[in-house]
Design an enzyme around this catalytic site. Sequence first.
Site, PDB file in Angstrom:
ATOM      1  N   GLY A  71      -6.069  -2.168 -13.997  1.00 25.18           N
ATOM      2  CA  GLY A  71      -6.823  -1.703 -15.123  1.00 25.18           C
ATOM      3  C   GLY A  71      -7.815  -2.576 -15.859  1.00 25.18           C
ATOM      4  O   GLY A  71      -8.154  -1.908 -16.982  1.00 25.18           O
TER       5      GLY A  71
ATOM      6  N   CYS B  70       0.949  -1.278   0.160  1.00 29.58           N
ATOM      7  CA  CYS B  70      -0.172   0.180  -0.070  1.00 29.58           C
ATOM      8  C   CYS B  70       0.841   1.144   0.017  1.00 29.58           C
ATOM      9  O   CYS B  70       1.616   1.469   0.985  1.00 29.58           O
ATOM     10  CB  CYS B  70      -0.861  -0.068   1.237  1.00 29.58           C
ATOM     11  SG  CYS B  70      -2.049   1.580   1.155  1.00 29.58           S
TER      12      CYS B  70
ATOM     13  N   ILE C  91      -1.215  -5.899 -10.091  1.00 32.06           N
ATOM     14  CA  ILE C  91      -0.580  -5.215  -9.375  1.00 32.06           C
ATOM     15  C   ILE C  91      -1.367  -4.209  -8.407  1.00 32.06           C
ATOM     16  O   ILE C  91      -2.580  -4.102  -8.565  1.00 32.06           O
ATOM     17  CB  ILE C  91       0.413  -4.005 -10.317  1.00 32.06           C
ATOM     18  CG1 ILE C  91      -0.664  -3.193 -11.076  1.00 32.06           C
ATOM     19  CG2 ILE C  91       1.375  -4.822 -11.185  1.00 32.06           C
ATOM     20  CD1 ILE C  91      -0.171  -2.290 -11.987  1.00 32.06           C
ATOM     21  N   ASN C  92      -0.634  -3.746  -7.200  1.00 33.41           N
ATOM     22  CA  ASN C  92      -1.421  -2.552  -6.520  1.00 33.41           C
ATOM     23  C   ASN C  92      -0.996  -1.128  -7.339  1.00 33.41           C
ATOM     24  O   ASN C  92      -0.730  -1.399  -8.632  1.00 33.41           O
ATOM     25  CB  ASN C  92      -0.638  -2.580  -5.123  1.00 33.41           C
ATOM     26  CG  ASN C  92      -1.536  -2.044  -4.073  1.00 33.41           C
ATOM     27  OD1 ASN C  92      -2.360  -1.099  -4.463  1.00 33.41           O
ATOM     28  ND2 ASN C  92      -1.537  -2.592  -2.770  1.00 33.41           N
TER      29      ASN C  92
HETATM   30  C1  LIG Z   1      -9.708   3.531  -3.835  1.00 37.27           C
HETATM   31  C2  LIG Z   1      -8.944   2.648  -3.708  1.00 37.27           C
HETATM   32  C3  LIG Z   1      -8.548   1.760  -2.458  1.00 37.27           C
HETATM   33  C4  LIG Z   1      -7.805   0.708  -2.482  1.00 37.27           C
HETATM   34  N1  LIG Z   1      -7.524   0.068  -1.283  1.00 37.27           N
HETATM   35  C5  LIG Z   1      -6.739  -1.232  -1.456  1.00 37.27           C
HETATM   36  C6  LIG Z   1      -6.504  -1.809  -0.080  1.00 37.27           C
HETATM   37  O1  LIG Z   1      -6.968  -1.644   0.835  1.00 37.27           O
HETATM   38  N2  LIG Z   1      -5.726  -3.031  -0.201  1.00 37.27           N
HETATM   39  C7  LIG Z   1      -4.988  -3.327  -1.366  1.00 37.27           C
HETATM   40  O2  LIG Z   1      -4.392  -4.327  -1.368  1.00 37.27           O
HETATM   41  N3  LIG Z   1      -5.157  -2.775  -2.566  1.00 37.27           N
HETATM   42  C8  LIG Z   1      -6.163  -1.531  -2.475  1.00 37.27           C
HETATM   43  N4  LIG Z   1      -6.237  -0.969  -3.508  1.00 37.27           N
HETATM   44  C9  LIG Z   1      -5.598  -1.424  -5.083  1.00 37.27           C
HETATM   45  C10 LIG Z   1      -6.612  -2.347  -5.906  1.00 37.27           C
HETATM   46  O3  LIG Z   1      -6.942  -3.384  -5.157  1.00 37.27           O
HETATM   47  C11 LIG Z   1      -5.680  -2.762  -7.166  1.00 37.27           C
HETATM   48  O4  LIG Z   1      -4.721  -3.342  -6.963  1.00 37.27           O
HETATM   49  C12 LIG Z   1      -5.463  -1.417  -7.895  1.00 37.27           C
HETATM   50  O5  LIG Z   1      -6.286  -0.430  -7.599  1.00 37.27           O
HETATM   51  C13 LIG Z   1      -5.282  -1.792  -9.476  1.00 37.27           C
HETATM   52  O6  LIG Z   1      -6.383  -2.234  -9.725  1.00 37.27           O
HETATM   53  P1  LIG Z   1      -7.627  -1.352 -10.765  1.00 37.27           P
HETATM   54  O7  LIG Z   1      -6.705  -0.703 -11.883  1.00 37.27           O
HETATM   55  O8  LIG Z   1      -8.424  -2.476 -11.560  1.00 37.27           O
HETATM   56  O9  LIG Z   1      -8.151  -0.339  -9.656  1.00 37.27           O
HETATM   57  C14 LIG Z   1      -7.235   0.330  -3.863  1.00 37.27           C
HETATM   58  C15 LIG Z   1      -7.379   0.849  -4.873  1.00 37.27           C
HETATM   59  C16 LIG Z   1      -8.323   2.041  -4.897  1.00 37.27           C
HETATM   60  C17 LIG Z   1      -8.463   2.712  -6.176  1.00 37.27           C
END
Ligand SMILES: Cc1cc2nc3c(=O)[nH]c(=O)nc-3n(C[C@H](O)[C@H](O)[C@H](O)COP(=O)(O)O)c2cc1C
Length: 305
Positions: free
Chosen positions: A245, A131, A192-193
Amino acid sequence: MKQVNMQVNLAGVSLKNPVVVASGTFGFGREFSQFYDISQLGGISVKGLTLHPREGNPPPRIAETPMGILNSVGLQNPGVDGFIEHELPWLKEQDLAIIANISGNTPEEYGVMCEKLSRAGVDMIEVNVSCPNVKAGGMQYGVVPEMAAEVTAQAKAHASVPVMVKLSPNVTSIADMAKAVEAAGADAISLINTIRGMRIDVNTRRPVLHMNTGGLSGPAVLPVAVRMVWECAQAVNIPILGLGGISTGEDAAQMMLAGAAAVAVGTACFADPYAPLKVRDGLADIARRQGLSSVTELTGGVLPW
Ligand SMILES: Cc1cc2nc3c(=O)[nH]c(=O)nc-3n(C[C@H](O)[C@H](O)[C@H](O)COP(=O)(O)O)c2cc1C
């Protein structure tokens, strides 16, 4: 037309289809259950849990960017005990895999949470070492292979369910991180995060986010995520949950061809709560068009030039 078997196995956890919803973008599922039965999903990775409740960071903590968002929410959550008492009983009534996403300040905290959550009956634990929005814990463990390995070992020593380690993209070699956590006993990895980013308001000359920087997610990060999943798939033998994404079936198919056993949909859920179901249906269409009997045939199927 032939039916495609959509069931996949993620480190011993059976998912009725490969689509999971990503931590922090789907809460604990209740709000989205007003739109549809969330049992249609393969699984849910719940909002990141910490040992004690957290209020998260001060606003503004979300900002739009071209093809994505920047967030610095900072792990706002009711704490692991609050989750077990108030959210888990309802989630267990839904028919989908429950993945508890956790962040600790110390390796020992990860161990304590793994013990509590295993006992409470989640299906899998996702160890967040990545994170970017908290000062202690989180990403500091995710950018040094030895530290990520130490957290993984603690989690494995205290968990009685499979442990998946969520990797940070904010590193030079994601494959080295994957190898380190595999060697420490991880049953799976997710990646990925978010990618660290920043926006500045030209008129006020202040950063748009109160915390100055935040994590970038959404369609903008898909090519980075596909590349990293592809690199990790060549480096380790444990299964991969690919995310970053994804908003269409084609995005998910790319991620699986790169080597993911399952995928997660995150930011896309904010714009369209039905996105995870559309991704599932789009993926099934692609598999059907390609004459596959099982969606698992996509995993690692990318061809060399
Ligand atoms: C508002 C927000 C909160 C998030 N909180 C967490 C979290 O608590 N723990 C975690 O492992 N990833 C967290 N993430 C990351 C997402 O799980 C994910 O890895 C990242 O957004 C990439 O995927 P996406 O592009 O589909 O959103 C968060 C992402 C967003 C946008």
